[in-house]
Scaffold this motif. Structure first.
Motif, mmCIF file in Angstrom:
data_model
loop_
_atom_site.group_PDB
_atom_site.id
_atom_site.type_symbol
_atom_site.label_atom_id
_atom_site.label_comp_id
_atom_site.label_asym_id
_atom_site.label_seq_id
_atom_site.Cartn_x
_atom_site.Cartn_y
_atom_site.Cartn_z
ATOM 1 N N ASP A 49 0.805 -1.226 0.000
ATOM 2 C CA ASP A 49 0.000 0.000 0.000
ATOM 3 C C ASP A 49 0.841 1.282 0.000
ATOM 4 O OD1 ASP A 49 -2.949 -1.141 0.510
ATOM 5 O OD2 ASP A 49 -1.538 -2.277 1.730
ATOM 6 N N ASP A 79 -1.193 -2.561 -4.348
ATOM 7 C CA ASP A 79 -1.398 -1.122 -4.160
ATOM 8 C C ASP A 79 -0.072 -0.370 -4.005
ATOM 9 O OD1 ASP A 79 -4.072 -1.566 -4.473
ATOM 10 O OD2 ASP A 79 -4.668 -0.918 -2.464
ATOM 11 N N ASN A 109 -6.108 -3.770 -5.531
ATOM 12 C CA ASN A 109 -7.310 -3.225 -6.187
ATOM 13 C C ASN A 109 -7.044 -1.906 -6.893
ATOM 14 O OD1 ASN A 109 -7.073 -2.482 -3.347
ATOM 15 N ND2 ASN A 109 -8.912 -1.268 -3.651
ATOM 16 N N HIS A 110 -6.094 -1.100 -6.384
ATOM 17 C CA HIS A 110 -5.842 0.190 -7.041
ATOM 18 C C HIS A 110 -5.086 0.031 -8.350
ATOM 19 C CE1 HIS A 110 -7.523 3.134 -4.177
ATOM 20 N NE2 HIS A 110 -7.428 2.087 -3.361
ATOM 21 N N HIS A 188 -3.347 -9.440 -1.996
ATOM 22 C CA HIS A 188 -3.644 -8.139 -1.399
ATOM 23 C C HIS A 188 -4.703 -8.184 -0.306
ATOM 24 C CE1 HIS A 188 -3.621 -3.835 -1.304
ATOM 25 N NE2 HIS A 188 -4.904 -3.741 -1.619
ATOM 26 N N HIS A 208 -3.912 -3.857 2.254
ATOM 27 C CA HIS A 208 -5.248 -3.356 1.937
ATOM 28 C C HIS A 208 -5.996 -2.701 3.101
ATOM 29 C CE1 HIS A 208 -8.858 -2.961 -0.475
ATOM 30 N NE2 HIS A 208 -9.556 -3.798 0.263
HETATM 31 FE FE LIG Z 1 -6.114 -1.988 -1.429
#
Ligand SMILES: [Fe+2]
Length: 275
Positions: A49, A79, A109-110, A188, A208
């Motif tokens: 992240d 991320d 996810n990003h 993640h 995450h």
């Molecule tokens: Fe995330």
């Protein structure tokens, strides 16, 4: 009038407190397993992240900290590249840390939201990063034979039908069941424990949750995390399950608008040694 001032004052105090406690900390865990040869030990760093960190000062501090910790391998479970912030922040950090240890990455996810999925592995590859997109590699690090895999995030655009992610989680790595190596998964999402239970990994590394933003050490391990909601059960820490150990990093992210309270950004160092 007093009420009108109360909210801004509270927000100001929280932001000031968070700013004073935003330096990166090192969190250490030890895992003992018979999969590590006698007399050997593996020192893993987990950096998750990053979200294309904007501040050069913070990127420099993170790189210096990793240099100082002498990891054998740096795992980045998603991320690292943000979907809104410029990619330069991620590229600059990777340039600073390449050469410290082999770098392994899986999608978060990003990255999946960025619409840059075709170019992100190329960008990371420039800095020697091994991108594990529903794939794995066998390598020996510090005398420890490992198999390291990376599972795509459920927001990957290829998962357009319900159950697609779970299907991949259950099938892509099934042949590793026979492996004698130490099996490490980068994935993640911390909340997908039900899937990891059925997978052939000894150690799963996630991010995450950002530590659940607000912590009260000893009382509250996180107030809110995406996909887990209020009082998230996997906000950050080490969780022992019958078939695997799950380490959830609280991440290195720092947003002034999303303060972290008693929840400093962290680099996780895991020593895996013989039991
Ligand atoms: Fe995330």
């Amino acid at each position: 009038m007093k009420r009108k001032l109360l909210l801004p004052a509270l927000v100001g105090c929280t932001a000031a407190y968070a700013a004073c406690h935003s330096g990166i900390t090192v969190r250490q865990y030890t895992i003992k397993t018979s999969r590590v040869p006698k007399g050997k030990a593996l020192r893993l760093a987990v950096v998750s992240d990053l979200h294309s960190e904007l501040s050069q000062k913070r990127r420099e501090a993170l790189a210096a900290l990793l240099q100082q910790e002498h990891p054998d391998l740096i795992a980045m479970p998603g991320d690292i590249v943000d979907d809104i912030r410029p990619q330069y922040g991620a590229a600059d950090l990777l340039q600073r840390v390449q050469g410290i240890a082999p770098l392994y990455f899986s999608l978060g996810n990003h990255e999946c939201r960025s619409q840059q999925l075709a170019t992100i592995p190329r960008l990371l590859g420039r800095y020697g990063v091994h991108c594990l997109c529903n794939s794995w590699e066998e390598v020996t690090v510090a005398g420890v034979p490992i198999c390291i895999g990376g599972l795509n995030d459920p927001e990957h655009p290829s998962y357009q039908f319900a159950g697609g992610w779970l299907h991949d989680a259950q099938t892509v790595f099934s042949s590793l069941e026979q492996s004698d190596r130490l099996r490490i998964l980068l994935s993640h999402r911390p909340e997908k424990v039900f899937a990891y239970r059925a997978m052939p990994f000894d150690l799963v590394l996630s991010g995450h949750a950002h530590g659940g933003q607000v912590r009260i050490p000893g009382l509250l391990n996180g107030l809110y995390a995406p996909n887990q909601g209020l009082l998230p059960p996997y906000a950050g820490g080490m969780y022992r399950h019958p078939t695997f150990t799950h380490v959830v990093s609280r991440g290195v992210s720092h947003y002034m608008l999303l303060p972290r309270v008693c929840n400093r950004p962290e680099v996780v160092i895991i020593t895996v040694c013989r039991e």
